[in-house]
Design a protein around this motif. Sequence first.
Motif, PDB file in Angstrom:
ATOM      1  N   THR A  96       6.862 -90.227  38.147  1.00  0.00           N
ATOM      2  CA  THR A  96       5.458 -89.845  38.339  1.00  0.00           C
ATOM      3  C   THR A  96       4.971 -90.257  39.732  1.00  0.00           C
ATOM      4  OG1 THR A  96       5.150 -90.240  35.983  1.00  0.00           O
ATOM      5  CG2 THR A  96       3.150 -90.048  37.292  1.00  0.00           C
ATOM      6  N   ARG A 101      11.108 -94.791  27.496  1.00  0.00           N
ATOM      7  CA  ARG A 101      11.141 -95.698  28.659  1.00  0.00           C
ATOM      8  C   ARG A 101      10.581 -97.070  28.274  1.00  0.00           C
ATOM      9  NH1 ARG A 101       7.233 -96.210  33.503  1.00  0.00           N
ATOM     10  NH2 ARG A 101       8.465 -97.395  35.022  1.00  0.00           N
ATOM     11  N   PHE A 107       5.324 -93.901  41.599  1.00  0.00           N
ATOM     12  CA  PHE A 107       6.382 -93.955  42.610  1.00  0.00           C
ATOM     13  C   PHE A 107       6.125 -92.891  43.687  1.00  0.00           C
ATOM     14  CE2 PHE A 107       8.184 -95.759  38.774  1.00  0.00           C
ATOM     15  CZ  PHE A 107       8.864 -96.882  39.246  1.00  0.00           C
ATOM     16  N   ILE A 113      24.606 -94.611  40.048  1.00  0.00           N
ATOM     17  CA  ILE A 113      25.082 -94.983  38.702  1.00  0.00           C
ATOM     18  C   ILE A 113      25.983 -93.888  38.134  1.00  0.00           C
ATOM     19  CG2 ILE A 113      24.275 -95.302  36.317  1.00  0.00           C
ATOM     20  CD1 ILE A 113      21.874 -96.866  37.526  1.00  0.00           C
ATOM     21  N   GLY A 162      11.613 -86.677  30.526  1.00  0.00           N
ATOM     22  CA  GLY A 162      10.640 -87.153  31.494  1.00  0.00           C
ATOM     23  C   GLY A 162      11.062 -87.047  32.943  1.00  0.00           C
ATOM     24  N   GLY A 163      10.488 -87.930  33.753  1.00  0.00           N
ATOM     25  CA  GLY A 163      10.763 -87.892  35.172  1.00  0.00           C
ATOM     26  C   GLY A 163      10.032 -89.010  35.886  1.00  0.00           C
ATOM     27  N   GLY A 218      18.547 -91.711  28.467  1.00  0.00           N
ATOM     28  CA  GLY A 218      17.111 -91.874  28.686  1.00  0.00           C
ATOM     29  C   GLY A 218      16.567 -90.783  29.589  1.00  0.00           C
ATOM     30  N   HIS A 219      17.330 -90.458  30.627  1.00  0.00           N
ATOM     31  CA  HIS A 219      16.816 -89.527  31.640  1.00  0.00           C
ATOM     32  C   HIS A 219      17.062 -88.067  31.264  1.00  0.00           C
ATOM     33  CE1 HIS A 219      16.547 -92.897  34.938  1.00  0.00           C
ATOM     34  NE2 HIS A 219      15.743 -93.075  33.906  1.00  0.00           N
ATOM     35  N   ALA A 250       8.779 -89.193  26.323  1.00  0.00           N
ATOM     36  CA  ALA A 250       9.403 -89.867  27.470  1.00  0.00           C
ATOM     37  C   ALA A 250       8.829 -91.262  27.675  1.00  0.00           C
ATOM     38  CB  ALA A 250       9.202 -89.020  28.725  1.00  0.00           C
ATOM     39  N   ASP A 251       7.507 -91.389  27.558  1.00  0.00           N
ATOM     40  CA  ASP A 251       6.872 -92.705  27.712  1.00  0.00           C
ATOM     41  C   ASP A 251       7.430 -93.703  26.703  1.00  0.00           C
ATOM     42  OD1 ASP A 251       5.207 -92.261  29.824  1.00  0.00           O
ATOM     43  OD2 ASP A 251       3.334 -92.466  28.717  1.00  0.00           O
ATOM     44  N   LEU A 310      23.798 -94.711  28.994  1.00  0.00           N
ATOM     45  CA  LEU A 310      22.440 -95.020  28.525  1.00  0.00           C
ATOM     46  C   LEU A 310      21.380 -94.482  29.490  1.00  0.00           C
ATOM     47  CD1 LEU A 310      21.167 -96.356  26.076  1.00  0.00           C
ATOM     48  CD2 LEU A 310      21.126 -98.518  27.325  1.00  0.00           C
TER      49      LEU A 310
END
Length: 458
Positions: free
Chosen positions: A198, A68, A202, A259, A195-196, A191-192, A64-65, A187
């Motif tokens: 953190t 992103r 946030f 979105i 992950g999520g 990407g989503h 995920a890192d 897109l």
Amino acid sequence: MFRLALLGCFATANAYLWPNPALDQVETILYEILPGTTGIASFVQPCDTFTGTGGTTSGRSNAADWIRTAYHDMATHNVTAGTGGLDASIRFAEEQARAENAGDGFSNTLTVLAGFSTRYVSVADTLALGTVIAVEECGGPQIPYRAGRVDATEANLPGVPQPQDPLQSHIATFAREGFTQTEMISLVACGHTFGGVTHSAFPTIAPALTDPLNTQSVAHFDTTNVHFDNNVATEYISGITQNPLVVGSNDTTNSDKRIFGSDGNVTMQSFANSPDLFASTCATLLARMLDTVPSGVELSDVITPMPVKPTTPIFTLDGDVLKFTGRVRFWNLTANANRVVLLLWDDHHGGVRNSTLLSSLKSSTTYPYGVATSFIFGNSSDAGLSLDAAAGIKTMRFSVDGELQDQGGVGFAVQDGFAFSTTSCFFGNNATAQYDVAVRVLCFYSLAVLTQCRSATA
Ligand code: HEM
């Protein structure tokens, strides 16, 4: 499954002509993957691998890192001005300090991936490779990969979208990056699926948890956050999503909600209906994301497995004999119990010679995307072939069961202009050496360095 299907489409022509040290390296990184052992893939296998704080119980993942990071690096692109794009400008502290790049995911990513950059592979290329490999190793489609990104020498202008931005701003941001509104929806969903959000980066979106298996309090986008699948869409459409950018308590930061819903959910519904459509759309758009580079940067063709790939040959001069060592890798050879592999070569005197490689079968390795079968030059050991030094070698070709492999008639060009001489010497444990180099002049070699070997301590 998707990767194999796409490989079938790509595999009609070589991506490049050998020798090409830069693309040779990339081809190896992409296709000689033994998950869990070495290389980039070993950092995303298993897919919950996390090399940052907390490891696999952090709730985070390298995969995920990395994805992103690639997006944030690209997101500064201005399609009109030709500035920004995937150029590793995210490695500059100035960019990482911006509010739009909250969190330590970028430094975590660079700690691993930049370590794979070489004189031929830029840091930006490693960011792209990281995304391709993470997505593919974690259940996603094959993403066509092109090489040749150039590293920025300074930070780019700001421009990464943030969750509190209004929808019109997101549409304008993606348009500036070169993507339509529908492509933006797609897109973001691509990407989503990983992950999520953190808590530390946030805190107003992801609440603090006391979960020993999620020590960084990550609010995941879907229930399969280390796996590529269309659950980000199915859970959203069926109203059970936990995506913190959809059902977060502060609607201002629910950017995914705005979105995803911006076309009346048409795109997300189509992804929920069809995992194949989701995968193929993501393959196309993630490739475009990775290929978004500053104007003037030229990327290679899509890198596919080379059907015939020699290693760089090594020459050693021993008096009148030129020792020629190396090997050749064939990709996905059809089975043949009576296999005959020949190395043919043209020498500097116009002669054509050959050597049977049948008895020198070195290894056969099964990778996720194909089987590599290697033969060493020479017919019995790693000693290599003994050539007449005066005649040397100009070009190689291979014959596999009678079928000529010569890169469409070009052959495999060999440089025998320099050779190490056996007068070179090595000084045991001191790890020092004296290399005598022989230089080919017309039809013979002259030793550029010819000294008497002594012990290191003498
Ligand atoms: C309007 C566009 C977008 C917004 C506002 C947005 C926002 C966010 C936020 C707030 C996070 C949490 C980061 C953290 O806590 O470390 C996040 C995570 C993530 N984003 Fe996006 N994002 C957007 C588009 C994209 C796109 C286009 C991609 C890739 C194609 C992407 C990939 C990811 C990934 C993989 C994560 C998870 C990171 C992790 O768990 O370490 N995002 N995004």
